[in-house]
Design a protein around this motif. Structure first.
Motif, mmCIF file in Angstrom:
data_model
loop_
_atom_site.group_PDB
_atom_site.id
_atom_site.type_symbol
_atom_site.label_atom_id
_atom_site.label_comp_id
_atom_site.label_asym_id
_atom_site.label_seq_id
_atom_site.Cartn_x
_atom_site.Cartn_y
_atom_site.Cartn_z
ATOM 1 N N PRO A 10 57.226 44.266 39.876
ATOM 2 C CA PRO A 10 56.621 43.204 40.329
ATOM 3 C C PRO A 10 57.061 42.470 41.522
ATOM 4 O O PRO A 10 58.180 42.590 41.663
ATOM 5 N N GLY A 11 56.194 42.052 42.287
ATOM 6 C CA GLY A 11 56.263 41.391 43.828
ATOM 7 C C GLY A 11 56.777 42.158 44.666
ATOM 8 O O GLY A 11 57.086 41.557 45.549
ATOM 9 N N LYS A 12 56.795 43.680 44.615
ATOM 10 C CA LYS A 12 56.988 44.405 45.659
ATOM 11 C C LYS A 12 56.038 45.370 45.947
ATOM 12 O O LYS A 12 55.309 45.899 45.131
ATOM 13 N N PRO A 13 55.910 45.890 47.157
ATOM 14 C CA PRO A 13 55.058 46.960 47.581
ATOM 15 C C PRO A 13 55.317 48.165 46.548
ATOM 16 O O PRO A 13 56.680 48.382 46.283
ATOM 17 N N ALA A 14 54.604 48.922 46.323
ATOM 18 C CA ALA A 14 54.555 50.314 45.717
ATOM 19 C C ALA A 14 55.292 51.179 46.660
ATOM 20 O O ALA A 14 55.184 51.194 47.857
ATOM 21 N N LEU A 57 58.119 40.443 30.239
ATOM 22 C CA LEU A 57 58.541 40.903 31.553
ATOM 23 C C LEU A 57 57.571 40.440 32.598
ATOM 24 O O LEU A 57 56.669 39.793 32.243
ATOM 25 N N ALA A 58 57.955 40.411 33.830
ATOM 26 C CA ALA A 58 57.305 39.648 34.797
ATOM 27 C C ALA A 58 56.042 40.398 35.097
ATOM 28 O O ALA A 58 55.776 41.427 34.989
ATOM 29 N N PRO A 59 54.760 39.484 35.504
ATOM 30 C CA PRO A 59 53.616 40.207 35.913
ATOM 31 C C PRO A 59 53.649 40.947 37.132
ATOM 32 O O PRO A 59 54.344 40.725 37.871
ATOM 33 N N ASN A 60 52.894 42.100 36.810
ATOM 34 C CA ASN A 60 52.970 43.020 38.064
ATOM 35 C C ASN A 60 51.647 43.412 38.486
ATOM 36 O O ASN A 60 51.392 42.478 39.566
ATOM 37 N N ARG A 61 50.590 43.981 38.051
ATOM 38 C CA ARG A 61 49.420 44.141 38.751
ATOM 39 C C ARG A 61 48.301 44.246 37.502
ATOM 40 O O ARG A 61 48.501 44.671 36.492
ATOM 41 N N MET A 62 47.212 43.915 37.956
ATOM 42 C CA MET A 62 45.955 44.190 37.476
ATOM 43 C C MET A 62 45.488 45.688 37.712
ATOM 44 O O MET A 62 45.434 45.796 38.749
ATOM 45 N N VAL A 63 45.424 46.632 36.770
ATOM 46 C CA VAL A 63 45.030 47.918 37.076
ATOM 47 C C VAL A 63 43.593 48.195 36.260
ATOM 48 O O VAL A 63 43.462 48.010 35.097
ATOM 49 N N ARG A 64 42.601 48.577 36.946
ATOM 50 C CA ARG A 64 41.346 48.894 36.348
ATOM 51 C C ARG A 64 41.397 50.333 35.560
ATOM 52 O O ARG A 64 41.967 51.186 35.676
ATOM 53 N N ALA A 65 41.059 49.878 34.271
ATOM 54 C CA ALA A 65 40.897 50.720 33.039
ATOM 55 C C ALA A 65 39.855 51.894 33.667
ATOM 56 O O ALA A 65 38.770 51.891 34.174
ATOM 57 N N PRO A 66 40.131 53.369 33.106
ATOM 58 C CA PRO A 66 39.057 54.208 33.395
ATOM 59 C C PRO A 66 37.711 54.043 32.501
ATOM 60 O O PRO A 66 37.747 53.679 31.758
ATOM 61 N N ASP A 74 46.236 44.172 32.238
ATOM 62 C CA ASP A 74 47.201 43.295 32.926
ATOM 63 C C ASP A 74 48.702 43.701 32.783
ATOM 64 O O ASP A 74 49.176 43.816 31.648
ATOM 65 N N ILE A 75 49.181 44.408 33.679
ATOM 66 C CA ILE A 75 50.542 45.114 33.525
ATOM 67 C C ILE A 75 51.724 44.483 33.884
ATOM 68 O O ILE A 75 51.547 43.479 34.928
ATOM 69 N N VAL A 76 52.573 44.379 32.890
ATOM 70 C CA VAL A 76 53.993 43.431 33.401
ATOM 71 C C VAL A 76 54.996 44.641 33.350
ATOM 72 O O VAL A 76 55.061 45.673 33.029
#
Length: 146
Positions: A10-14, A57-66, A74-76
């Motif tokens: 969360p909050g960091k570049p991959a 846990l802190a919110p991370n990213r929204m990831v498109r479902a297949p 909504d990934i945390v």
């Protein structure tokens, strides 16, 4: 044996990392029980903390479902992206796939952070407008009393 993965916190570049293969290394990164989600391309998996939302846990990213119609997860907490073979075993990402996925997840994080800032700005403006409205009402009441 090590495998190449993409880790997004969360909050960091991959970032691309080399980790030991196996569940213990994945659990150490996500901080708990593992849940596997298929990535949008069907060739890769996202590993997350199964209890992430319960643990707040802190919110991370929204990831498109297949195969989605606009649906997104909504990934945390931290997430790890790996590849898999025909038997479903977790394998290393190719260098090209790791770079592509890290770039895509970093862009999603930047968009999410901009969205958070826009929402924070909107909340500030709403609070300011509410205070101004209360002051106007107070002045109107004061004018009537005078």
């Amino acid at each position: 044996m090590t495998i190449r993965v993409v880790v997004a916190e969360p909050g960091k570049p991959a970032e691309v990392r080399e980790i030991l293969s196996g569940g213990d290394a994945l659990r150490a990164i996500v901080g708990g029980w593992l849940e596997c989600l298929p990535l949008w391309d069907g060739e890769h998996d996202i590993w997350i903390n199964e209890e992430g939302k319960l643990l707040e846990l802190a919110p991370n990213r929204m990831v498109r479902a297949p195969g989605c119609n606009g649906e997104a997860w909504d990934i945390v907490g931290a997430l790890v992206v790996t590849a898999h073979n025909d038997e479903g075993e977790t394998t290393s990402l190719s260098p090209a796939a790791a770079a592509r996925i890290a770039d895509a997840l970093t862009m999603r994080a930047e968009v999410a952070m901009r969205s958070v800032h826009v929402e924070e700005d909107a909340n500030i403006l709403r609070r300011r407008a509410g205070r101004e409205a209360r002051w106007r009402r107070a002045l109107e009441v004061a004018a009537v009393l005078v």
